[in-house]
Design an enzyme around this catalytic site. Structure first.
Site, PDB file in Angstrom:
ATOM      1  N   ASP A 171      -4.027  -2.526   3.900  1.00 47.34           N
ATOM      2  CA  ASP A 171      -4.198  -1.780   2.647  1.00 47.34           C
ATOM      3  C   ASP A 171      -5.248  -0.691   2.773  1.00 47.34           C
ATOM      4  OD1 ASP A 171      -3.123  -4.594   1.785  1.00 47.34           O
ATOM      5  OD2 ASP A 171      -2.637  -3.144   0.209  1.00 47.34           O
ATOM      6  N   ALA A 203       0.801  -1.228   0.000  1.00 47.10           N
ATOM      7  CA  ALA A 203       0.000   0.000   0.000  1.00 47.10           C
ATOM      8  C   ALA A 203       0.837   1.283   0.000  1.00 47.10           C
ATOM      9  CB  ALA A 203      -0.966  -0.033   1.180  1.00 47.10           C
ATOM     10  N   ARG A 257      -5.023  -0.296  -9.242  1.00 52.13           N
ATOM     11  CA  ARG A 257      -5.343  -1.259  -8.181  1.00 52.13           C
ATOM     12  C   ARG A 257      -6.405  -0.628  -7.267  1.00 52.13           C
ATOM     13  NH1 ARG A 257      -0.752  -4.594  -5.435  1.00 52.13           N
ATOM     14  NH2 ARG A 257      -2.520  -6.018  -5.268  1.00 52.13           N
ATOM     15  N   ASN A 266      -6.521  -6.391   4.330  1.00 47.24           N
ATOM     16  CA  ASN A 266      -5.124  -6.768   4.082  1.00 47.24           C
ATOM     17  C   ASN A 266      -5.136  -8.011   3.197  1.00 47.24           C
ATOM     18  OD1 ASN A 266      -2.279  -6.280   4.579  1.00 47.24           O
ATOM     19  ND2 ASN A 266      -2.283  -8.177   5.752  1.00 47.24           N
ATOM     20  N   LYS A 267      -3.962  -8.489   2.867  1.00 48.96           N
ATOM     21  CA  LYS A 267      -3.828  -9.613   1.931  1.00 48.96           C
ATOM     22  C   LYS A 267      -4.742 -10.781   2.314  1.00 48.96           C
ATOM     23  CE  LYS A 267      -1.943  -9.659  -1.034  1.00 48.96           C
ATOM     24  NZ  LYS A 267      -2.560  -9.374  -2.357  1.00 48.96           N
TER      25      LYS A 267
HETATM   26  O1  MRU Z   1      -1.001  -7.320  -3.273  1.00 51.26           O
HETATM   27  P1  MRU Z   1       0.090  -6.637  -2.496  1.00 51.26           P
HETATM   28  O2  MRU Z   1       1.388  -7.366  -2.514  1.00 51.26           O
HETATM   29  O3  MRU Z   1       0.232  -5.189  -2.884  1.00 51.26           O
HETATM   30  O4  MRU Z   1      -0.459  -6.675  -0.999  1.00 51.26           O
HETATM   31  C1  MRU Z   1       0.311  -6.129   0.025  1.00 51.26           C
HETATM   32  C2  MRU Z   1      -0.297  -6.320   1.356  1.00 51.26           C
HETATM   33  O5  MRU Z   1      -1.340  -6.890   1.507  1.00 51.26           O
HETATM   34  C3  MRU Z   1       0.409  -5.672   2.511  1.00 51.26           C
HETATM   35  O6  MRU Z   1       0.207  -6.425   3.681  1.00 51.26           O
HETATM   36  C4  MRU Z   1      -0.180  -4.279   2.704  1.00 51.26           C
HETATM   37  O7  MRU Z   1      -0.089  -3.533   1.516  1.00 51.26           O
HETATM   38  C5  MRU Z   1       0.449  -3.542   3.799  1.00 51.26           C
HETATM   39  S1  MRU Z   1       1.968  -2.868   3.235  1.00 51.26           S
HETATM   40  C6  MRU Z   1       2.886  -2.118   4.371  1.00 51.26           C
END
Ligand code: MRU
Length: 366
Positions: A240, A54, A89, A250-251
């Site tokens: 995110d 993010a 995104r 989050n992921k």
């Molecule tokens: O799909 P991504 O790799 O962009 O997802 C990233 C994540 O889910 C992170 O945990 C999130 O962005 C926090 S970053 C400090």
């Protein structure tokens, strides 16, 4: 972050109107940097996840605007750049936060003055991210220190990559971990591999290794078992998008870790800089847009072959459809606390307002 003895950020201006990034799709097998020269380069880098995480996609978007204005600094060009970059995104709010700020802070200048303003803004967004993450590290360090026992490492589980590579430097979830390690507190990190793109196995493991932090990569479903057996002291993940009431996107898979943590009385913390807070949203499950990516990321997996080549292989039967939801939402009730640059607070509207009083809505009639 020190990589092979050299201090590196994940994004930096390369000096002749271009920007350099680490191509994260090549890690952990190769450390390759790529130059972005145009708006389209920046949009592609975000969409194809050469840069991801993010805070980093917010910073990359800010530089994308500067690249667009270098070619054409008109109002239309600023608008177009923001629209193109916003479409890359959908889930991480930092992207839109950076673009709204760019539109506001650059748009008030005459076109002829905009290019240097845009470069300065992108650099400021990067520096602010580093400062916020450093502060998150200071606040989160106390949580780890409280759990330190003589002669035993503090076991921390993390999901995906909310590390240096997801930000401009230091990372969010990793900031307390690096701070503890640097302070001489023994830590050990359980790294969820994070299918389908394996950001944990490929990126978190790589950067923890670069910093010398002891860690073990586990498949995504191991966390519950480890927690049942007292092998996780603390979960720290990134975010995110965090809503005004403390729900956290989050992921994908983060929610299941939070459920397992609650069932086993393991504290579950989320580390985030304030640009990750979406003050306009309340109910994360209902309101946060969840990115769905190419099913090929599920049906295929990339890795390094014995001969050194990197290749993708199919893991599902030909013809089996796949779905690829990239994020999920963990409701605030499952979150022990939010670690922000201003301190740690309960995951609630009141908790966030305690740290960010300027976000309190004025009382009716006030
Ligand atoms: O799909 P991504 O790799 O962009 O997802 C990233 C994540 O889910 C992170 O945990 C999130 O962005 C926090 S970053 C400090």
């Amino acid at each position: 972050m020190r990589v092979d003895g050299t201090m590196m950020r994940t994004i930096w201006p390369s000096g002749h109107g271009a920007v350099r990034i680490i191509d994260q799709t090549r890690l952990p097998h190769e450390l390759v940097t790529v130059e972005l020269k145009t708006l389209d380069d920046a949009a592609h880098a975000i969409k194809a996840m050469l840069v991801r995480g993010a805070p980093l996609i917010g910073a990359a978007a800010a530089y994308g605007v500067a690249l667009a204005l270098k070619a054409n600094a008109s109002d239309e060009s600023l608008d177009h750049a923001c629209r193109v970059l916003a479409a890359t995104r959908p889930t991480a709010i930092n992207l839109r936060w950076a673009l709204d700020r760019a539109r506001r802070e650059i748009g008030r200048h005459m076109p002829v003055d905009r290019v240097p303003v845009a470069w300065r803004l992108a650099a400021a967004i990067c520096d602010e991210d580093v400062a916020a993450n450093r502060a998150i590290g200071r606040h989160g360090l106390a949580l780890i220190r409280d759990r330190a026992r003589e002669g035993e490492p503090v076991n921390i589980l993390t999901h995906c990559n909310a590390g240096w590579l997801a930000a401009v430097d230091i990372g969010t979830a990793t900031a307390p971990i690096y701070a503890a390690h640097d302070a001489g507190i023994p830590v050990h990190v359980w790294v969820d591999e994070t299918r389908p793109r394996n950001q944990g196995a490929s990126l978190t493991a790589w950067e923890l290794g670069q910093h010398g932090v002891p860690h073990t990569v586990i498949v995504d479903n191991v966390g519950g078992h480890l927690m049942q057996h007292g092998l996780v002291d603390l979960v720290i993940v990134g975010s995110d998008r965090t809503t005004a009431q403390g729900d956290v996107a989050n992921k994908i898979g983060t929610y299941l870790k939070a459920l397992a943590a609650q069932d086993n009385d393991v504290p579950f913390y989320v580390a985030l800089p304030s640009p990750t807070i979406d003050w306009h949203l309340a109910d994360g499950v209902a309101e946060i847009p969840i990115e769905q990516r190419d099913p090929a990321e599920v049906t295929h997996i990339a890795g390094r072959l014995a001969d050194g080549r990197v290749a993708a292989v199919r893991v599902t039967p030909e013809g089996s459809p796949a779905a690829n939801y990239a994020f999920d939402v963990t409701p605030a009730r499952l979150v022990t606390g939010l670690i922000t640059e201003r301190g740690i607070c309960p995951a609630s509207r009141e908790g966030l307002h305690g740290l960010f009083p300027e976000r309190r809505e004025p009382h009716a009639g006030a």
